[in-house]
Design a protein around this motif. Structure first.
Motif, PDB file in Angstrom:
ATOM      1  N   VAL A 131       0.818  -1.221   0.000  1.00 11.48           N
ATOM      2  CA  VAL A 131       0.000   0.000   0.000  1.00 11.48           C
ATOM      3  C   VAL A 131       0.852   1.272   0.000  1.00 11.48           C
ATOM      4  N   VAL A 132       2.154   1.150  -0.279  1.00 11.84           N
ATOM      5  CA  VAL A 132       2.966   2.357  -0.426  1.00 11.84           C
ATOM      6  C   VAL A 132       2.315   3.252  -1.478  1.00 11.84           C
ATOM      7  N   ASP A 133       2.076   4.497  -1.112  1.00 14.07           N
ATOM      8  CA  ASP A 133       1.351   5.426  -1.982  1.00 14.07           C
ATOM      9  C   ASP A 133       2.150   6.719  -2.103  1.00 14.07           C
ATOM     10  N   GLU A 134       2.772   6.904  -3.272  1.00 16.81           N
ATOM     11  CA  GLU A 134       3.509   8.130  -3.577  1.00 16.81           C
ATOM     12  C   GLU A 134       3.004   8.741  -4.882  1.00 16.81           C
ATOM     13  N   LEU A 135       1.728   8.452  -5.190  1.00 17.72           N
ATOM     14  CA  LEU A 135       1.154   8.892  -6.455  1.00 17.72           C
ATOM     15  C   LEU A 135       1.154  10.418  -6.579  1.00 17.72           C
ATOM     16  N   ASN A 136       1.360  10.889  -7.803  1.00 15.95           N
ATOM     17  CA  ASN A 136       1.192  12.327  -8.005  1.00 15.95           C
ATOM     18  C   ASN A 136      -0.304  12.670  -8.010  1.00 15.95           C
ATOM     19  N   ASP A 137      -0.613  13.944  -7.959  1.00 12.27           N
ATOM     20  CA  ASP A 137      -2.016  14.359  -7.815  1.00 12.27           C
ATOM     21  C   ASP A 137      -2.869  13.929  -9.004  1.00 12.27           C
ATOM     22  N   TYR A 138      -2.320  13.976 -10.197  1.00 12.83           N
ATOM     23  CA  TYR A 138      -3.087  13.572 -11.379  1.00 12.83           C
ATOM     24  C   TYR A 138      -3.453  12.093 -11.317  1.00 12.83           C
ATOM     25  N   ALA A 139      -2.546  11.291 -10.819  1.00 14.44           N
ATOM     26  CA  ALA A 139      -2.749   9.839 -10.819  1.00 14.44           C
ATOM     27  C   ALA A 139      -3.903   9.426  -9.917  1.00 14.44           C
ATOM     28  N   ARG A 140      -4.227  10.233  -8.937  1.00 14.04           N
ATOM     29  CA  ARG A 140      -5.289   9.873  -7.984  1.00 14.04           C
ATOM     30  C   ARG A 140      -6.691  10.094  -8.545  1.00 14.04           C
ATOM     31  N   ILE A 141      -6.816  10.934  -9.561  1.00 15.29           N
ATOM     32  CA  ILE A 141      -8.122  11.332 -10.061  1.00 15.29           C
ATOM     33  C   ILE A 141      -8.636  10.309 -11.063  1.00 15.29           C
ATOM     34  N   SER A 142      -9.863   9.851 -10.841  1.00 15.89           N
ATOM     35  CA  SER A 142     -10.533   8.992 -11.818  1.00 15.89           C
ATOM     36  C   SER A 142     -11.644   9.797 -12.477  1.00 15.89           C
TER      37      SER A 142
END
Length: 356
Positions: A131-142
């Motif tokens: 569950v390591v989460d270092e996503l950029n902001d764009y990657a989080r948006i669906s």
């Protein structure tokens, strides 16, 4: 310095004992379906598996005396990458159901903590859980504000392979831009940008390429209609996402070696179509991560059990070699990676993070 490493999987528990950087014991404890049939829930296997680990260490003639015990991290709250000292909140969250899935990796922190508690002065850790989460902001948006994207991926092995590759070329992982694809029962693809995985898929249950056991991304409307069709209950549908999905659903096996035999020895055209489709979708997801990195990719690294398959790797190369140089690291470095993470903290080279 002595470290015990524990890596629970669905049908086995891998353990290793390291004295400094040398492994003095490596075992893969197999759990038969008959042994596991009596447990309704993975967490109920905790005492059973813990005792097997202790018995295996003693059977090897080694004392149950360690400076640290490190386990494979579970699917708890999203975390930054790194080493975490196991604390009461992590144990509580694993037991309370905050863990996203009933997965065997959740046993890692529980068993490591219990064994360490029996040994005076022994510390317990996890490192780079899925569950390591270092996503950029764009990657989080669906496309729906009701559902943000999350990542569940092979963080531990991908990071270990990245550091291994960097060392081989005389660079630092934090200086590189890499695309790494771990190909096993599930397939995770991540874009690593100067030491952070800024984009990665949910390889466990519903995103990315289909795999030997998982469905990957599915047509959303068709999935909704299937949910309301009355043909399946929730548990059965979840199995159709992870378990009875991917190659397993199409061909009745999750063993790529068996599929390749059907193709090469028997001319099985349906098996060829399905396996080549899986490779096609893996390549497509790797190419998508090149866009995340704006085409500036130092290397593509292929790892996991399927990286041993010449059939799979050769066909991937045909599709993605235009992006960047490709390096293959078959199998997994998880046991050594866990040990080295523990040593780094115990020797003061890295600080353990606090789960909160």
């Amino acid at each position: 310095m002595r470290i015990l490493v524990i890596n629970p999987g669905s049908t086995s528990t891998k353990i290793a004992v390291f004295e400094d950087e040398t492994s003095v014991l490596v075992r893969n404890i197999i759990h038969t379906p008959e042994e596991l049939a009596g447990f309704d829930d993975v967490i109920e296997q905790q005492d059973f598996r813990r005792q097997l680990v202790i018995d295996e260490v003693r059977k090897a003639g080694l004392p149950l005396d360690f400076d640290a015990v490190i386990g494979r991290g579970g699917l708890v709250k999203p975390l930054e990458g790194g080493v975490y000292e196991i604390n009461d909140l992590m144990i509580q969250d694993t037991h309370s159901g905050i863990a996203l899935h009933n997965h065997a990796c959740n046993l890692g922190c529980l068993i490591a903590h219990e064994i360490a508690a029996q040994i005076p002065g022994c510390r317990s850790f996890i490192a780079d859980p899925g569950v390591v989460d270092e996503l950029n902001d764009y990657a989080r948006i669906s496309g729906s504000p009701l559902m943000n994207r999350i990542c569940i991926w092979h963080a531990l092995n991908q990071r270990a392979i990245a550091r291994r590759y960097a060392a081989e070329i005389g660079r630092e992982y934090e200086d590189l831009r890499l695309i790494i694809c771990h190909m096993g029962g599930g397939i995770s693809v991540a874009a690593h940008d100067h030491g952070r995985a800024v984009d990665a898929n949910n390889a466990l249950d519903g995103e990315g390429p289909f795999s030997p056991e998982r469905a990957g991304s599915l047509p959303a409307a068709d999935l909704i209609r299937l949910c309301f069709s009355g043909k399946y209950n929730e548990k059965q549908l979840l199995k159709r996402i992870a378990g009875k999905a991917g190659l397993n659903a199409h061909l009745g096996t999750n063993d790529v070696r068996e599929v390749v035999r059907r193709i090469e020895d028997y001319g099985d055209k349906h098996a060829e179509l399905i396996l080549n489709a899986m490779i096609y979708h893996i390549a497509k997801n790797i190419a998508a991560e090149a866009a995340v990195l704006c085409g500036e990719v130092d290397a593509i690294l292929l790892t996991g059990g399927l990286a041993r398959s010449e059939y799979v790797v050769s066909r991937l190369r045909q599709r993605i070699s235009f992006i960047a140089p490709i390096r293959c690291f078959p199998g997994e470095d998880e046991m050594e990676a866990l040990a080295l993470n523990a040593f780094a903290v115990m020797r003061g080279k890295r600080k353990a993070k606090v789960y909160e």
